[in-house]
Design a protein around this motif. Structure first.
Motif, short mmCIF file in Angstrom:
data_model
loop_
_atom_site.label_atom_id
_atom_site.label_comp_id
_atom_site.label_asym_id
_atom_site.label_seq_id
_atom_site.Cartn_x
_atom_site.Cartn_y
_atom_site.Cartn_z
N ASP A 90 0.82 -1.22 0.00
CA ASP A 90 0.00 0.00 0.00
C ASP A 90 0.85 1.26 0.00
OD1 ASP A 90 -2.29 -1.49 -0.02
OD2 ASP A 90 -2.74 -1.26 2.11
N GLU A 91 1.96 1.20 0.71
CA GLU A 91 2.81 2.38 0.85
C GLU A 91 3.88 2.47 -0.23
OE1 GLU A 91 4.39 1.98 4.77
OE2 GLU A 91 2.42 2.02 5.73
N ALA A 92 3.85 1.53 -1.16
CA ALA A 92 4.93 1.43 -2.15
C ALA A 92 4.91 2.52 -3.20
CB ALA A 92 4.88 0.06 -2.83
N TYR A 128 -4.29 3.29 -16.89
CA TYR A 128 -4.19 3.16 -15.44
C TYR A 128 -5.27 2.27 -14.81
CZ TYR A 128 -7.39 7.15 -15.97
OH TYR A 128 -8.43 7.98 -16.35
N PHE A 129 -6.27 1.81 -15.57
CA PHE A 129 -7.25 0.84 -15.06
C PHE A 129 -7.09 -0.52 -15.74
CE2 PHE A 129 -10.61 4.31 -13.89
CZ PHE A 129 -10.00 4.50 -12.67
N PHE A 130 -5.85 -0.80 -16.22
CA PHE A 130 -5.62 -2.09 -16.85
C PHE A 130 -5.94 -3.23 -15.87
CE2 PHE A 130 -1.63 -0.20 -15.38
CZ PHE A 130 -1.10 -1.18 -14.55
N SER A 131 -6.33 -4.37 -16.42
CA SER A 131 -6.67 -5.60 -15.68
C SER A 131 -8.06 -5.58 -15.06
CB SER A 131 -5.62 -5.92 -14.59
OG SER A 131 -5.81 -5.15 -13.41
N THR A 132 -8.86 -4.55 -15.32
CA THR A 132 -10.18 -4.44 -14.70
C THR A 132 -11.31 -4.36 -15.72
OG1 THR A 132 -10.23 -2.01 -14.64
CG2 THR A 132 -9.14 -3.14 -12.79
N VAL A 133 -12.50 -4.71 -15.27
CA VAL A 133 -13.69 -4.57 -16.12
C VAL A 133 -14.01 -3.10 -16.34
CG1 VAL A 133 -16.16 -5.05 -16.34
CG2 VAL A 133 -14.63 -6.82 -15.46
N HIS A 180 4.18 -0.97 -11.67
CA HIS A 180 3.13 -1.32 -10.71
C HIS A 180 2.37 -0.08 -10.25
CE1 HIS A 180 1.31 -3.96 -7.71
NE2 HIS A 180 1.59 -3.07 -6.77
N THR A 181 3.07 1.05 -10.19
CA THR A 181 2.44 2.28 -9.71
C THR A 181 1.57 2.95 -10.77
OG1 THR A 181 4.27 3.74 -10.38
CG2 THR A 181 4.43 2.70 -8.22
N GLN A 182 1.64 2.47 -12.02
CA GLN A 182 0.81 3.06 -13.07
C GLN A 182 -0.67 2.72 -12.86
OE1 GLN A 182 2.31 1.90 -16.93
NE2 GLN A 182 4.38 2.57 -16.43
N TYR A 183 -0.92 1.58 -12.20
CA TYR A 183 -2.30 1.22 -11.91
C TYR A 183 -2.87 2.13 -10.83
CZ TYR A 183 -6.36 -1.45 -10.33
OH TYR A 183 -7.63 -1.83 -9.99
N ILE A 184 -4.06 2.66 -11.06
CA ILE A 184 -4.70 3.55 -10.09
C ILE A 184 -5.91 2.83 -9.48
CG2 ILE A 184 -5.98 5.71 -9.80
CD1 ILE A 184 -4.24 6.94 -11.96
N GLU A 185 -5.94 2.77 -8.17
CA GLU A 185 -7.07 2.16 -7.47
C GLU A 185 -8.18 3.18 -7.28
OE1 GLU A 185 -6.04 0.30 -3.81
OE2 GLU A 185 -4.50 -0.99 -4.69
N CYS A 186 -9.40 2.76 -7.51
CA CYS A 186 -10.55 3.61 -7.21
C CYS A 186 -10.78 3.60 -5.70
CB CYS A 186 -11.80 3.09 -7.93
SG CYS A 186 -11.68 3.13 -9.73
N GLY A 246 -4.73 -15.96 -21.63
CA GLY A 246 -4.31 -15.28 -20.41
C GLY A 246 -5.48 -14.64 -19.70
N SER A 247 -5.21 -14.15 -18.51
CA SER A 247 -6.28 -13.63 -17.66
C SER A 247 -6.38 -12.11 -17.72
CB SER A 247 -6.08 -14.09 -16.21
OG SER A 247 -4.74 -13.84 -15.81
N TYR A 248 -5.32 -11.39 -17.37
CA TYR A 248 -5.34 -9.92 -17.47
C TYR A 248 -3.92 -9.40 -17.51
CZ TYR A 248 -6.01 -11.17 -12.49
OH TYR A 248 -5.96 -11.77 -11.26
N SER A 249 -3.79 -8.16 -17.95
CA SER A 249 -2.48 -7.60 -18.27
C SER A 249 -1.82 -6.94 -17.06
CB SER A 249 -2.60 -6.59 -19.40
OG SER A 249 -3.32 -5.44 -18.98
N PHE A 250 -0.50 -6.77 -17.16
CA PHE A 250 0.27 -6.07 -16.13
C PHE A 250 1.50 -5.46 -16.77
CE2 PHE A 250 2.07 -10.28 -16.38
CZ PHE A 250 3.42 -10.15 -16.09
N ARG A 251 2.22 -4.67 -15.99
CA ARG A 251 3.42 -4.01 -16.48
C ARG A 251 4.64 -4.79 -15.95
NH1 ARG A 251 -0.27 -2.63 -18.92
NH2 ARG A 251 -1.23 -0.56 -19.03
#
Length: 480
Positions: A115-117, A456-461, A182-188, A414-419
């Motif tokens: 979380d703090e990364a 930034y919302f990769f891997s999500t619906v 990993h930090t490119q993904y943004i959590e809602c 595959g299931s979903y993408s990542f960096r």
């Protein structure tokens, strides 16, 4: 040869989003070509037990800025599954349950690290795994650990968290995942693990098609979808007289269109891009396909005649110690197919129905599991549960199984993408994948959508849906 204004390849969330956006804006001459015999893509809700389970997308990740939440919340269709993670039990491979305080301390510390990364990883040159392992070792030494925390348990827990984190990221290993990427993904903001009260994730497709809550208001989309259409060739730059796109399918059918929207998974693009497009894709597009990454995360649902676990138990997380893992590997000599069982990191109850547990498996083990028969999966899961929990519980026979096979299915790969670290080394971005193809007349003719094209919302619906709307809007803008 059929002719359409827009051909959409893939009827997953991105394809459905694009189609419904076009229909509501008056573009009716569209067709969706779907390789499977169903809509949904990596949303795959299937009957199981006394209800349904989601073999693919399961969680609505967050609330604020999440288009899935925006559609579902006003109708009260979602509930939290957070208790699955706050009330799970950690069990070692010798059958001993980890003290709750120790388990909570270890999990809390690891979640704090990830979380703090954000700030630490922004310009980090190494992998996510390098960062987490380093931080874990620092904190274990620095912080006051609970009594009875052994080195064996520390090592085993970190190995479990590694698999848990891989299930979130979609990678085979956190040493493969880019720290800065990993930090490119943004959590809602808001609850990150909301699930559907009834009906499974397929409900979001009904919402987009306006079939829920009133079928009479539905958009006329079903008539636009053709199933079993495996696309074999996309000819996107023809001679000077022809400016459109030709889409050829394996069954011999051909579609002429002004625009095509390609929504297939990154895995399919990796598998087929070199031969799928004529002329060949620009190098920047090929680099994006090669550099962005996708992994294998699978689920195994098992059904029992009853709940044999206590009401306050929401799941079991499995921690292997090295000696037990070695014994299991030795036992599997001559039957190496069973080694995938080492990668199942836990079973968690299904909130929707009693007697059902969901096992999670990642990486090479997930791909190996796909090659096993249903009976082999049932027997393997039974053996695994007896090994970890047989000393404490009287575990009945598994009655039935349902599982995902996202890697071996040629329509997903595959299931979903990542960096990944490769993404960083090749210096590619989601926007490179999302950039439409322009033909020799400088006309945008092929668009790309799907979760891997979201910055930034990769891997999500919710990311996939946004990209479908994005490409539909690009087309609508050009049609003005």
């Amino acid at each position: 040869m059929a002719s359409s204004q827009v051909v959409i390849i893939g009827a997953g969330p991105a394809g459905i989003a694009a189609a419904t956006r076009l229909l509501t804006r008056g573009v009716n001459n569209i067709v969706l070509l779907e390789a499977e015999n169903r809509i949904g893509g990596r949303i795959h809700t299937v009957p199981f037990g006394d209800g349904v389970v989601d073999l693919g997308a399961q969680f609505c990740h967050g609330e604020k800025g999440n288009v899935v939440f925006d559609m579902a919340h006003p109708l009260n269709l979602l509930e939290s599954s957070m208790t699955l993670y706050t009330n799970m039990r950690f069990v070692e491979s010798n059958g001993r349950e980890v003290d709750k305080d120790i388990g909570a301390w270890l999990l809390g510390m690891c979640l704090d690290i990830t979380d703090e990364a954000g700030k630490e990883l922004k310009n980090y040159a190494h992998s996510l795994g390098d960062f987490v392992v380093s931080e874990f070792q620092k904190r274990v030494k620095k912080e006051t650990a609970p009594a009875r925390l052994t080195e064996t348990l520390q090592t085993g827990f970190l190995d479990w968290f590694h698999r848990f984190e891989n299930s979130i990221d979609g990678s085979d290993s956190w040493f493969q995942t880019s720290g800065s990427g990993h930090t490119q993904y943004i959590e809602c903001d808001g609850d990150p693990v909301l699930v559907w009260k009834t009906g499974g994730y397929r409900r979001v497709l009904d919402l987009m098609m306006r079939k829920f809550p009133n079928e009479s208001l539905a958009l006329p989309l079903e008539s636009k979808i053709q199933f079993g259409k495996v696309v074999s060739k996309i000819i996107w730059d023809q001679n000077k007289e022809e400016s459109g796109v030709l889409v050829q399918c394996q069954d011999g059918s051909v579609y002429h269109t002004d625009r095509a929207i390609v929504t297939v998974s990154l895995g399919v693009l990796k598998d087929q891009a070199q031969n799928l497009f004529t002329p060949s894709l620009p190098q920047q597009k090929l680099n994006a396909i090669m550099g962005l990454s996708i992994g294998a995360v699978n689920k195994i649902f098992i059904k029992f005649s009853r709940n044999w676990w206590s009401d306050d138990t929401h799941g079991f997380s499995f921690i292997w110690n090295k000696d037990d893992a070695k014994k299991f590997q030795d036992k599997c000599k001559g039957n190496e197919k069973k080694l995938w069982l080492l990668e199942v990191f836990g079973f968690y109850k299904d909130l929707g129905q009693p007697g059902v547990l969901c096992g999670w498996i990642v990486g090479p083990g997930a791909r190996s599991m796909e090659t096993a028969s249903d009976q082999e999966v049932i027997e393997g899961c039974q053996e695994l549960l007896n090994l970890f929990l047989g000393q404490t519980y009287n575990i009945p026979k598994i009655k039935s199984v349902a599982r995902s096979k996202w890697f071996s299915n040629p329509n997903f790969r595959g299931s979903y993408s990542f960096r990944s670290m490769e993404t960083e080394q090749m210096n590619v971005k989601a926007r490179d994948l999302a950039e439409p193809l322009q033909n020799s007349k400088q006309k945008k003719v092929v668009h790309f959508a799907g979760e891997a094209t979201h910055e930034y919302f990769f891997s999500t619906v919710h990311g996939a849906i946004e990209t479908g709307w994005r490409e539909a809007d690009r087309i609508l803008e050009d049609l003005r």
